[in-house]
Design a protein around this motif. Structure first.
Motif, PDB file in Angstrom:
ATOM      1  N   LYS A  39       0.990  -1.366   0.023  1.00  0.00           N
ATOM      2  CA  LYS A  39      -0.120  -0.041  -0.290  1.00  0.00           C
ATOM      3  C   LYS A  39       0.370   1.296   0.007  1.00  0.00           C
ATOM      4  O   LYS A  39       1.859   1.552   0.792  1.00  0.00           O
ATOM      5  CB  LYS A  39      -0.769   0.068   0.907  1.00  0.00           C
ATOM      6  N   TRP A  71       0.878   5.251   0.728  1.00  0.00           N
ATOM      7  CA  TRP A  71      -0.087   7.126   0.020  1.00  0.00           C
ATOM      8  C   TRP A  71       0.768   7.991   0.393  1.00  0.00           C
ATOM      9  O   TRP A  71       2.307   7.655   0.798  1.00  0.00           O
ATOM     10  CB  TRP A  71      -0.777   6.958   1.486  1.00  0.00           C
ATOM     11  N   GLU A  75      -3.019   8.576   6.896  1.00  0.00           N
ATOM     12  CA  GLU A  75      -2.001   8.286   5.892  1.00  0.00           C
ATOM     13  C   GLU A  75      -1.352   9.390   4.735  1.00  0.00           C
ATOM     14  O   GLU A  75      -0.067   9.760   4.666  1.00  0.00           O
ATOM     15  CB  GLU A  75      -1.889   6.785   5.056  1.00  0.00           C
ATOM     16  N   ASN A  76      -2.917   9.512   4.315  1.00  0.00           N
ATOM     17  CA  ASN A  76      -3.001  10.671   3.807  1.00  0.00           C
ATOM     18  C   ASN A  76      -1.479  12.337   4.293  1.00  0.00           C
ATOM     19  O   ASN A  76      -1.108  12.952   3.775  1.00  0.00           O
ATOM     20  CB  ASN A  76      -3.908  11.129   2.588  1.00  0.00           C
ATOM     21  N   HIS A  85      -7.633  11.828   6.831  1.00  0.00           N
ATOM     22  CA  HIS A  85      -6.797  10.270   6.679  1.00  0.00           C
ATOM     23  C   HIS A  85      -5.806   9.883   7.019  1.00  0.00           C
ATOM     24  O   HIS A  85      -4.406  11.623   6.472  1.00  0.00           O
ATOM     25  CB  HIS A  85      -6.892  10.275   5.023  1.00  0.00           C
ATOM     26  N   CYS A 121      -2.310   5.189  -3.018  1.00  0.00           N
ATOM     27  CA  CYS A 121      -3.882   5.925  -3.006  1.00  0.00           C
ATOM     28  C   CYS A 121      -3.032   7.690  -3.109  1.00  0.00           C
ATOM     29  O   CYS A 121      -2.151   8.040  -2.838  1.00  0.00           O
ATOM     30  CB  CYS A 121      -3.891   5.867  -1.392  1.00  0.00           C
ATOM     31  N   SER A 122      -4.290   8.449  -3.419  1.00  0.00           N
ATOM     32  CA  SER A 122      -3.287   9.655  -3.396  1.00  0.00           C
ATOM     33  C   SER A 122      -4.336  10.860  -3.638  1.00  0.00           C
ATOM     34  O   SER A 122      -5.416   9.908  -3.875  1.00  0.00           O
ATOM     35  CB  SER A 122      -3.058   9.771  -5.218  1.00  0.00           C
ATOM     36  N   ASP A 156       2.152  11.595  -1.524  1.00  0.00           N
ATOM     37  CA  ASP A 156       1.591  12.834  -2.046  1.00  0.00           C
ATOM     38  C   ASP A 156       3.014  14.109  -2.298  1.00  0.00           C
ATOM     39  O   ASP A 156       4.060  13.649  -2.313  1.00  0.00           O
ATOM     40  CB  ASP A 156       0.348  13.677  -0.672  1.00  0.00           C
ATOM     41  N   SER A 170       5.909  10.506   1.221  1.00  0.00           N
ATOM     42  CA  SER A 170       5.340   8.583   1.089  1.00  0.00           C
ATOM     43  C   SER A 170       5.338   8.164   1.870  1.00  0.00           C
ATOM     44  O   SER A 170       6.057   7.753   2.980  1.00  0.00           O
ATOM     45  CB  SER A 170       5.502   8.148  -0.110  1.00  0.00           C
TER      46      SER A 170
END
Length: 144
Positions: free
Chosen positions: A5, A7, A131-132, A129, A70-71, A9, A24
Motif C-alpha cells: 500500500k 499513500w 496516512e494521507n 485521513h 492511494c493519492s 502526496d 509517501s
C-alpha cells in the motif's frame, strides 16, 4: 491476497509554481511501514510534485506485485486510470491535439505502473485521513 500500500502526496510551496517535493508512506504486505520524502526542484508545479510522488513510491515496491496506490491527486489518478491510453494512442497528444504536459514524468509513471499490479484509490486531501496527512507532512519536510 496481501498487497503493498502506498499513500503519496506532492507539495509546492510557498507558491505554485515554486519549490516542490514529494512524500509517501509505504506499507508492506506484512504491515511494516516506511516513510519517504525528497526535494524535486526549485521551480516546479504541484502536478510535477504529485507525479513524482507516485513514481518514486512505486520504484520502492518490487515489480509484479499487487499495489494499492492511494493519492489525493485527481490529476495523477485520472491520468493513470483514464487518460493515459488515449494519450499513448494519440502520440502523447491530448484529445484537443495539444502536447501532454509533463510527458517525461507520465512516461516514467506509466513504466512503473505497468511493472506492477496497481489498483488506484482516491482519498480526499486534508480531510483527516491519517496516512494521507502523513504523506503531506513528509512532502512538506522535503521542501525544508
Amino acid at each position: 491476497m496481501s498487497q503493498w500500500k502506498i499513500w503519496c502526496d506532492g507539495a509546492c510551496a510557498p507558491t505554485n509554481p515554486g519549490p516542490c517535493a514529494w512524500g509517501s508512506v509505504i506499507q508492506s504486505p506484512h504491515g511494516d511501514r516506511t516513510e519517504h520524502f525528497g526535494f524535486i526542484q526549485a521551480m516546479g508545479t504541484n502536478n510535477i510534485a504529485e507525479l513524482t510522488a507516485a513514481i518514486e513510491s512505486l520504484r520502492k515496491i518490487p515489480e509484479e506485485v499487487p499495489v494499492l496506490l492511494c493519492s489525493d491527486s485527481q490529476y495523477t489518478l485520472k491520468g493513470l486510470g483514464e487518460w493515459l491510453p488515449g494519450w499513448i494512442r494519440n502520440g502523447w497528444r491530448t484529445a484537443s491535439g495539444s502536447q501532454v504536459a509533463n510527458k517525461v514524468l507520465w512516461q516514467a509513471l506509466h513504466k512503473e505502473y505497468q511493472a506492477r499490479k496497481v489498483t488506484l484509490e482516491w482519498v480526499r486531501g486534508h480531510n483527516g485521513h491519517p496516512e494521507n496527512e502523513l504523506a503531506d507532512r513528509l512532502a512538506n519536510r522535503g521542501l525544508q
